[in-house]
Motif scaffolding. Structure first.
Motif, short mmCIF file in Angstrom:
data_model
loop_
_atom_site.label_atom_id
_atom_site.label_comp_id
_atom_site.label_asym_id
_atom_site.label_seq_id
_atom_site.Cartn_x
_atom_site.Cartn_y
_atom_site.Cartn_z
N UNK A 71 8.85 9.50 -14.38
CA UNK A 71 9.71 8.37 -14.75
C UNK A 71 10.45 7.83 -13.54
N UNK A 72 10.98 8.73 -12.71
CA UNK A 72 11.69 8.32 -11.50
C UNK A 72 10.75 7.62 -10.52
N UNK A 73 9.53 8.13 -10.39
CA UNK A 73 8.53 7.50 -9.50
C UNK A 73 8.23 6.07 -9.95
N UNK A 74 8.02 5.89 -11.26
CA UNK A 74 7.73 4.55 -11.79
C UNK A 74 8.91 3.60 -11.61
N UNK A 75 10.11 4.14 -11.72
CA UNK A 75 11.31 3.32 -11.53
C UNK A 75 11.35 2.74 -10.13
N UNK A 76 11.01 3.57 -9.14
CA UNK A 76 11.01 3.09 -7.75
C UNK A 76 9.80 2.21 -7.46
N UNK B 254 10.40 -1.36 -5.74
CA UNK B 254 9.74 -1.78 -4.49
C UNK B 254 8.71 -2.87 -4.75
N UNK B 255 8.13 -2.86 -5.95
CA UNK B 255 7.19 -3.93 -6.31
C UNK B 255 7.87 -5.28 -6.34
N UNK B 256 9.04 -5.33 -6.95
CA UNK B 256 9.78 -6.59 -7.01
C UNK B 256 10.31 -6.97 -5.63
N UNK C 282 0.82 -1.21 0.00
CA UNK C 282 0.00 0.00 0.00
C UNK C 282 0.85 1.26 0.00
N UNK C 283 1.88 1.30 0.85
CA UNK C 283 2.66 2.52 1.02
C UNK C 283 3.79 2.68 0.01
N UNK C 284 4.38 1.57 -0.43
CA UNK C 284 5.57 1.68 -1.29
C UNK C 284 5.32 1.31 -2.75
N UNK C 285 4.15 0.74 -3.04
CA UNK C 285 3.85 0.39 -4.44
C UNK C 285 2.60 1.12 -4.91
N UNK C 286 1.47 0.84 -4.28
CA UNK C 286 0.21 1.44 -4.72
C UNK C 286 0.18 2.95 -4.46
N UNK C 287 0.68 3.38 -3.31
CA UNK C 287 0.69 4.80 -2.98
C UNK C 287 1.43 5.64 -4.02
N UNK C 288 2.71 5.33 -4.29
CA UNK C 288 3.44 6.09 -5.33
C UNK C 288 2.80 5.97 -6.71
#
Length: 310
Positions: A283-288, A292-294, A256-262
């Motif tokens: 682009x930087x947000x999607x990179x992170x 964090x998703x992986x 929730x906080x590190x994948x869906x939130x961003x």
């Protein structure tokens, strides 16, 4: 240091770290035999990193004129490193990466698997020279290569160790890797479109046929919004279906906080994104989000073990 910048060492470190997470944060935590010894797995990681580095070098060689417009302060080939030396580095990285691939393929008695490494090297070359100029084809290829860097783990570490007695378990593990590969593919595909918006001026001057050049920045932003909405909906479904249902509450909070939130933050921001800096931040947000998703695979595995031992 200039050579490290040429091969985008930060991106390579992230790639290596993600592959190590899958091995030691997920596969090694399962009860079962894996095909590769630890140092052989490090060679697999090294091979993919070398091929990715070669891809960055050949991309810089063919992007010199575009980069002078899009990011003049970051131009390396033709400025700090000669084109001929860059070609030599490119060839050396590919030879090393493919050679390691040949060794590992023969080690697991699947010599035909060496074609995977040749395929990756060829794809990255054709991307830099031809496909990146074509509408969406380059975006799809780069996204596919990232997904393949996840699947290759199952191909070399799970498939050779599969037999009748563990086939169902190995199939489940491979399916989980496939789910993460699809996640990496889809998010990186969106990120590649965002990067096209970031580089639209230089790409236009080079006659490329990217989505923002064909449709314009505003319409492309709306397409990105729809794609991010789809990704957010899928991840929300995944949280409810696979995490909440099994009481994996630590994993739920993490995602929730590190994948869906961003991801939702990027969804909101992309609607009115117009400037180069807007798309650079997206682009930087999607990179992170991808990173964090992986990384969530290790958190989920840890949460399952906690619930089992409780």
């Amino acid at each position: 240091m200039i050579y490290l910048k040429l091969i985008r060492y930060k991106n390579l470190l992230l790639l290596a770290f993600m592959q190590l997470i899958f091995r030691y944060g997920f596969l090694k935590q399962q009860d079962g035999y894996l095909a590769l010894a630890d140092w052989h797995y490090f060679l697999l990681v090294l091979s993919t990193v070398l091929l990715a580095a070669a891809g960055y070098v050949i991309n810089d060689i063919f992007d010199q004129e575009t980069d002078i417009i899009n990011r003049p302060d970051s131009v390396i080939v033709g400025k700090s490193i000669s084109e001929s030396r860059a070609y030599n580095i490119y060839v050396g990285l590919n030879i090393a990466g493919v050679a390691i691939g040949f060794y590992l393929s023969n080690l697991i008695e699947k010599p035909s698997f060496a074609t995977i490494f040749i395929f990756i090297a060829a794809c990255l070359y054709f991307y830099a020279t031809t496909l990146k100029k074509m509408l969406l084809l380059g975006n799809l290829l780069v996204a596919f290569i990232l997904g393949l860097s996840v699947l290759i783990i199952g191909v070399f570490d799970l498939y050779p160790a599969t037999y009748d007695g563990n086939r169902d378990k190995m199939a489940l593990l491979f399916k989980i890797l496939t789910d993460y590969a699809i996640f990496a593919f889809f998010l990186n595909f969106i990120r590649e479109i965002i990067k096209d918006c970031e580089d639209v001026k230089g790409d236009y001057n080079q006659g490329m046929q990217t989505l923002p050049i064909i449709l314009g920045i505003a319409r492309t932003g709306k397409i990105i919004f729809v794609l991010l909405a789809i990704a957010s909906a899928i991840i929300s479904w995944y949280i409810n279906q696979h995490l909440m249902s099994f009481d994996l509450y630590y994993a739920v909070l993490y995602v929730l906080f590190l994948v869906l939130g961003p991801l939702l933050f990027a969804l909101i921001k992309c609607w009115n994104a117009k400037t180069n800096q807007d798309f650079k931040a997206l682009s930087l947000t999607l990179k992170w989000v991808i990173f964090f998703g992986i990384l969530s695979i290790a958190v989920i595995t840890f949460n399952i073990k906690m619930n089992t031992n409780a």
